[in-house]
Design a protein around this motif. Structure first.
Motif, mmCIF file in Angstrom:
data_model
loop_
_atom_site.group_PDB
_atom_site.id
_atom_site.type_symbol
_atom_site.label_atom_id
_atom_site.label_comp_id
_atom_site.label_asym_id
_atom_site.label_seq_id
_atom_site.Cartn_x
_atom_site.Cartn_y
_atom_site.Cartn_z
ATOM 1 N N GLU A 164 66.624 97.004 -36.890
ATOM 2 C CA GLU A 164 65.871 96.750 -35.655
ATOM 3 C C GLU A 164 65.140 95.408 -35.711
ATOM 4 O OE1 GLU A 164 63.351 100.157 -35.182
ATOM 5 O OE2 GLU A 164 65.004 101.478 -34.636
ATOM 6 N N LEU A 165 65.874 94.382 -36.119
ATOM 7 C CA LEU A 165 65.273 93.065 -36.319
ATOM 8 C C LEU A 165 65.434 92.129 -35.124
ATOM 9 C CD1 LEU A 165 66.228 92.352 -40.048
ATOM 10 C CD2 LEU A 165 63.977 92.942 -39.114
ATOM 11 N N LEU A 166 66.104 92.574 -34.076
ATOM 12 C CA LEU A 166 66.261 91.730 -32.893
ATOM 13 C C LEU A 166 65.268 92.144 -31.817
ATOM 14 C CD1 LEU A 166 70.133 91.338 -32.517
ATOM 15 C CD2 LEU A 166 68.484 89.640 -33.313
ATOM 16 N N GLU A 167 64.566 91.164 -31.267
ATOM 17 C CA GLU A 167 63.631 91.423 -30.168
ATOM 18 C C GLU A 167 63.819 90.369 -29.088
ATOM 19 O OE1 GLU A 167 59.503 90.977 -31.012
ATOM 20 O OE2 GLU A 167 59.721 89.061 -32.049
ATOM 21 N N SER A 168 63.682 90.795 -27.839
ATOM 22 C CA SER A 168 63.763 89.847 -26.729
ATOM 23 C C SER A 168 62.485 89.021 -26.688
ATOM 24 C CB SER A 168 63.973 90.576 -25.410
ATOM 25 O OG SER A 168 62.885 91.442 -25.150
ATOM 26 N N GLY A 185 65.962 85.866 -21.409
ATOM 27 C CA GLY A 185 67.322 86.367 -21.538
ATOM 28 C C GLY A 185 67.905 86.255 -22.927
ATOM 29 N N PHE A 186 67.086 85.872 -23.904
ATOM 30 C CA PHE A 186 67.563 85.721 -25.263
ATOM 31 C C PHE A 186 66.750 86.595 -26.217
ATOM 32 C CE2 PHE A 186 68.491 81.672 -23.121
ATOM 33 C CZ PHE A 186 69.868 81.614 -23.307
ATOM 34 N N HIS A 187 67.279 86.750 -27.422
ATOM 35 C CA HIS A 187 66.613 87.513 -28.466
ATOM 36 C C HIS A 187 66.408 86.629 -29.694
ATOM 37 C CE1 HIS A 187 67.940 90.805 -25.917
ATOM 38 N NE2 HIS A 187 67.280 91.674 -26.666
ATOM 39 N N THR A 188 65.468 87.021 -30.532
ATOM 40 C CA THR A 188 65.245 86.347 -31.799
ATOM 41 C C THR A 188 64.924 87.389 -32.862
ATOM 42 O OG1 THR A 188 64.061 84.540 -32.906
ATOM 43 C CG2 THR A 188 62.773 85.968 -31.439
ATOM 44 N N ILE A 189 64.619 86.934 -34.075
ATOM 45 C CA ILE A 189 64.275 87.835 -35.164
ATOM 46 C C ILE A 189 62.834 88.321 -34.997
ATOM 47 C CG2 ILE A 189 63.989 88.051 -37.664
ATOM 48 C CD1 ILE A 189 66.890 87.771 -36.868
ATOM 49 N N ASP A 190 62.647 89.611 -35.130
ATOM 50 C CA ASP A 190 61.309 90.199 -35.101
ATOM 51 C C ASP A 190 60.680 89.984 -36.476
ATOM 52 O OD1 ASP A 190 59.058 91.850 -35.161
ATOM 53 O OD2 ASP A 190 59.993 93.389 -33.914
#
Length: 239
Positions: A164-168, A185-190
């Motif tokens: 669960e390391l992707l966050e918007s 509209g993009f995601h990055t590392i949480d």
């Protein structure tokens, strides 16, 4: 529309590919696909983000601008344009070539309708008697590296999703001219989630070769400052 055909030294003996950079050659794009083995080179110049497609899958992207159709790294250079970075992602470098599969064999295809081909000038692909030129051999190497990198990407994405390391995220920017702009509209590392992982999870990520690319993504986020500065310079110049 594209017109992709299998490249061969008979039908395409006189084909030329224009290697110059510019909007006229399809370079004026906001982003391009990238992959974990390329992250080290990409993060030195561009933010790396993730985008979810219509099927729900995630893809890694190198970001060149803050709005569609704007590549902030294209700059006027005399009578033409240049790409203002020492590294250009392979998915851009490979154009107008593509990889096609015939069973397990990887074959080079070319888009005959690509503007680099339609220009009718530039580098030849074959020399007598039908031997590939150094330019074509380099293009083939780029295609193989790109293909291998993209094929190897799903396990990396799966690892990010498993932990669960992707966050918007939403980036709100006020430019020097006072205008407000939003990137969404993009995601990055949480990063908080990453720091909370236990030793066993981090060990597995490292063992599988995923931990270094994760940190490359985090390091790349500092490049957003460069995109903002480049946008300010363009606005100030009336472009």
């Amino acid at each position: 529309m594209s017109n992709n055909v299998l490249l061969n030294n008979v039908d395409h003996r006189d084909l030329r590919v224009d290697p110059r950079r510019g909007a006229a050659f399809g370079d004026d794009v906001m982003y391009a696909p990238t992959f974990p083995d390329e992250f080290r080179n990409v993060q030195a110049h561009y933010p790396i983000v993730f985008h979810r497609d219509a099927s729900g899958g995630f893809h890694a992207l190198a970001l060149f601008g803050l709005q569609e159709g704007a590549n902030l790294f294209l700059e006027a250079n005399g009578e033409g344009e240049r790409w203002d970075a020492t590294y250009i992602p392979l998915s851009i470098q490979r154009q107008p070539f593509l990889i096609g599969m015939a069973g397990e064999e990887r074959l080079v295809h070319v888009d005959l309708d690509h503007p680099r081909v339609r220009a009718g000038t530039g580098e030849v692909l074959f020399q007598d008697p039908g031997i590939a030129t150094e330019f074509l051999e380099r293009a083939r190497s780029i295609l193989l590296a790109l293909h291998d990198g993209i094929v190897a990407t799903p396990p990396f994405i799966e690892a990010l999703l498993r932990h669960e390391l992707l966050e918007s995220f939403v980036l709100d920017i006020q430019l020097d001219d006072g205008s407000l702009n939003r990137l969404a509209g993009f995601h990055t590392i949480d990063e908080a989630r990453l720091q909370a992982l236990d030793g066993a999870a981090l060990e597995r990520l490292a063992r599988d070769g995923h931990l270094l690319p994760i940190y490359m993504v985090l390091a790349s986020l500092s490049r957003f400052r460069d995109l903002i500065e480049r946008t300010n310079r363009r606005r100030a110049a009336g472009r």
